[in-house]
Design a protein around this motif. Structure first.
Motif, mmCIF file in Angstrom:
data_model
loop_
_atom_site.group_PDB
_atom_site.id
_atom_site.type_symbol
_atom_site.label_atom_id
_atom_site.label_comp_id
_atom_site.label_asym_id
_atom_site.label_seq_id
_atom_site.Cartn_x
_atom_site.Cartn_y
_atom_site.Cartn_z
ATOM 1 N N LEU A 232 0.484 -0.929 0.249
ATOM 2 C CA LEU A 232 0.222 -0.599 -0.071
ATOM 3 C C LEU A 232 0.571 0.966 0.147
ATOM 4 C CD1 LEU A 232 -3.259 1.051 0.487
ATOM 5 C CD2 LEU A 232 -2.636 1.324 3.127
ATOM 6 N N THR A 233 1.216 1.026 0.671
ATOM 7 C CA THR A 233 3.133 2.404 0.801
ATOM 8 C C THR A 233 3.936 2.595 -0.547
ATOM 9 O OG1 THR A 233 3.181 1.981 3.000
ATOM 10 C CG2 THR A 233 4.812 3.228 1.984
ATOM 11 N N MET A 234 3.941 1.563 -1.415
ATOM 12 C CA MET A 234 4.597 1.993 -2.854
ATOM 13 C C MET A 234 3.148 2.173 -3.494
ATOM 14 S SD MET A 234 7.196 1.460 -4.518
ATOM 15 C CE MET A 234 8.221 0.727 -3.725
ATOM 16 N N ASP A 235 2.467 1.453 -3.189
ATOM 17 C CA ASP A 235 1.114 2.180 -4.306
ATOM 18 C C ASP A 235 1.129 3.448 -4.522
ATOM 19 O OD1 ASP A 235 1.134 -0.076 -5.665
ATOM 20 O OD2 ASP A 235 -1.158 -1.384 -4.557
ATOM 21 N N LEU A 236 0.934 3.981 -3.035
ATOM 22 C CA LEU A 236 0.119 4.942 -3.416
ATOM 23 C C LEU A 236 0.992 6.364 -3.404
ATOM 24 C CD1 LEU A 236 -2.170 5.121 0.558
ATOM 25 C CD2 LEU A 236 -3.081 4.938 -1.681
ATOM 26 N N ALA A 237 2.309 6.260 -2.892
ATOM 27 C CA ALA A 237 3.340 7.464 -2.949
ATOM 28 C C ALA A 237 3.652 7.148 -4.037
ATOM 29 C CB ALA A 237 4.722 6.420 -2.251
ATOM 30 N N GLY A 238 3.395 6.022 -5.359
ATOM 31 C CA GLY A 238 3.629 5.768 -6.639
ATOM 32 C C GLY A 238 2.583 6.893 -7.486
ATOM 33 N N GLU A 239 1.335 7.146 -6.901
ATOM 34 C CA GLU A 239 -0.243 8.035 -7.515
ATOM 35 C C GLU A 239 0.229 9.244 -6.937
ATOM 36 O OE1 GLU A 239 -3.999 4.649 -6.711
ATOM 37 O OE2 GLU A 239 -3.690 6.845 -5.036
ATOM 38 N N LYS A 240 1.283 9.511 -5.564
ATOM 39 C CA LYS A 240 1.183 10.856 -4.782
ATOM 40 C C LYS A 240 2.682 11.235 -5.974
ATOM 41 C CE LYS A 240 1.078 14.483 -2.506
ATOM 42 N NZ LYS A 240 0.479 15.437 -2.035
ATOM 43 N N ALA A 241 3.652 10.460 -6.169
ATOM 44 C CA ALA A 241 4.856 11.391 -6.860
ATOM 45 C C ALA A 241 4.088 11.474 -9.020
ATOM 46 C CB ALA A 241 5.309 10.837 -6.777
ATOM 47 N N TYR A 242 3.264 10.653 -8.576
ATOM 48 C CA TYR A 242 3.122 11.021 -10.198
ATOM 49 C C TYR A 242 1.689 12.053 -10.470
ATOM 50 C CZ TYR A 242 0.053 10.800 -14.967
ATOM 51 O OH TYR A 242 -0.235 11.569 -15.732
ATOM 52 N N LYS A 243 1.399 12.515 -9.348
ATOM 53 C CA LYS A 243 1.108 13.820 -8.873
ATOM 54 C C LYS A 243 1.327 14.886 -8.840
ATOM 55 C CE LYS A 243 -3.656 12.094 -7.122
ATOM 56 N NZ LYS A 243 -4.560 11.664 -5.700
ATOM 57 N N ASN A 244 2.743 14.299 -8.769
ATOM 58 C CA ASN A 244 2.973 16.134 -7.980
ATOM 59 C C ASN A 244 4.263 16.188 -9.343
ATOM 60 O OD1 ASN A 244 2.891 16.596 -6.139
ATOM 61 N ND2 ASN A 244 4.168 15.158 -4.578
ATOM 62 N N LEU A 245 4.099 15.001 -10.343
ATOM 63 C CA LEU A 245 4.945 16.066 -11.845
ATOM 64 C C LEU A 245 4.069 16.822 -12.748
ATOM 65 C CD1 LEU A 245 5.760 12.909 -13.930
ATOM 66 C CD2 LEU A 245 7.470 13.476 -11.950
ATOM 67 N N LYS A 246 4.915 18.155 -12.975
ATOM 68 C CA LYS A 246 4.030 19.416 -12.527
ATOM 69 C C LYS A 246 4.565 19.831 -14.068
ATOM 70 C CE LYS A 246 6.419 21.298 -8.815
ATOM 71 N NZ LYS A 246 6.843 20.387 -7.809
ATOM 72 N N THR A 247 5.419 19.224 -15.017
ATOM 73 C CA THR A 247 5.170 19.357 -16.576
ATOM 74 C C THR A 247 5.224 17.992 -17.968
ATOM 75 O OG1 THR A 247 7.460 19.774 -16.819
ATOM 76 C CG2 THR A 247 6.680 21.671 -16.253
ATOM 77 N N ILE A 248 4.886 18.557 -18.448
ATOM 78 C CA ILE A 248 5.544 17.205 -19.562
ATOM 79 C C ILE A 248 6.536 16.637 -19.550
ATOM 80 C CG2 ILE A 248 2.990 17.718 -20.913
ATOM 81 C CD1 ILE A 248 4.505 18.789 -22.814
ATOM 82 N N ASP A 249 7.378 17.764 -19.204
ATOM 83 C CA ASP A 249 8.995 17.541 -19.361
ATOM 84 C C ASP A 249 9.374 16.235 -18.562
ATOM 85 O OD1 ASP A 249 8.888 18.513 -21.986
ATOM 86 O OD2 ASP A 249 9.062 21.081 -21.248
ATOM 87 N N GLU A 250 8.516 16.632 -18.026
ATOM 88 C CA GLU A 250 9.033 15.513 -16.464
ATOM 89 C C GLU A 250 8.888 14.036 -17.035
ATOM 90 O OE1 GLU A 250 9.980 18.360 -12.663
ATOM 91 O OE2 GLU A 250 7.757 17.749 -12.606
ATOM 92 N N GLY A 251 9.228 13.255 -16.897
ATOM 93 C CA GLY A 251 9.349 12.044 -17.170
ATOM 94 C C GLY A 251 10.074 10.494 -15.526
ATOM 95 N N SER A 252 10.454 10.143 -16.469
ATOM 96 C CA SER A 252 10.140 8.426 -15.232
ATOM 97 C C SER A 252 11.440 9.114 -14.298
ATOM 98 C CB SER A 252 11.119 7.570 -16.259
ATOM 99 O OG SER A 252 12.310 7.037 -16.345
ATOM 100 N N GLY A 253 12.493 9.868 -14.439
ATOM 101 C CA GLY A 253 13.883 10.433 -13.757
ATOM 102 C C GLY A 253 12.795 11.315 -12.593
#
Length: 276
Positions: A232-253
């Protein structure tokens, strides 16, 4: 049920941050740094020692042992067996990540030996890995699950049957991670339909998830609840990390960096969910 899962995870997280348990890893050199950092981010303390000459001493100081088969060698298997048996002797939980177990005969034989000789608390793997351990023929895609083995809503019952049967056979918790996660143990099964597909774009998120499970096992009396908490920690942190991407130029790094930040701040994320 969902409310209990969140509350149990929050309680275990508080214990991790109070006790800062030592989690001993015998793991692979591809993701070793990420696994160490994810354990630090959740609030525990990692040690990454695989020399057979010292693993008994190291595991004697630890509260959990994580065994990861990602970059396997004869020496690694020997160290895993020595450390695992010592952990069993001391009542320390052992968590196995059978990376790519179906890819080669060497990996399969190594996993079989570990499972036979070491009492495991949790086995976490993708569907292809768990099927291989169960003795079901799989068409491996390297260390990744084959396309037909990816757990989704249309094959949940199939995955549940395999998970429950193996949990009963090995008397341990079986955690299958995928689009939907399946955790079986203590006569129960839980599905977690969280996370984000960006998690699959970063090498080692499965390994890191297993390390999180190890940290939770270090402070929990229920390895079933600990496995749920780690996933659950990994899953929710993954969702939060994606939401925190600010521009379309931000990718997997950028995603990977924000994933680590989300784990570090997971107490705030989880508390906000509970208080909604």
């Amino acid at each position: 049920m969902e409310e209990n899962i969140y509350n149990n995870t929050y309680s275990l997280l508080k214990l991790i941050r109070e006790k800062k348990p030592l989690v001993h890893h015998i793991t692979n050199y591809v993701t070793i740094n990420d696994c160490a950092n994810i354990v630090l981010a959740i609030g525990a303390s990692p040690i990454m020692a695989d020399a057979v000459e010292e693993v008994e001493e190291i595991v004697s100081l630890a509260s959990a042992l994580v065994i990861n088969m990602g970059t396997l060698s004869k020496e690694h298997v020997e160290a895993m067996l020595v450390a695992g048996k010592k952990a069993n002797e001391l009542g320390i939980p052992v968590i196995l990540d059978p990376v790519g177990v179906g890819a080669t005969a060497f990996r399969k034989k190594g996993a079989e030996k570990i499972i036979k000789e070491v009492k495991l608390a949790v086995i976490r793997g993708n569907m292809s890995e768990i099927k291989s351990i169960s003795g079901i023929s799989v068409k491996s895609k390297g260390i990744d699950a084959s396309e037909r083995d990816i757990i989704q809503n249309d094959n949940l019952e199939y995955g549940k049957d395999i998970s429950e049967e193996l949990a009963l056979k090995l008397n341990c918790v079986i955690a299958i991670t995928g689009v939907v996660d399946i955790i079986s143990g203590e006569g129960k099964t839980v599905f977690i339909d969280k996370g984000h597909k960006m998690l699959s774009t970063v090498t080692g998120t499965g390994c890191m998830c297993t390390s999180l499970i190890g940290a939770y096992c270090a402070v929990s009396r229920s390895y079933f609840e600990a496995a749920i908490a780690g996933i659950l920690t990994m899953d929710l942190a993954g969702e939060k990390a994606y939401k925190n991407l600010k521009t379309i130029d931000e990718g997997s790094g950028s995603f990977k960096m924000k994933l680590m930040d989300s784990i570090f701040n997971f107490n705030h994320l989880l508390k906000n969910i509970i208080l909604r």
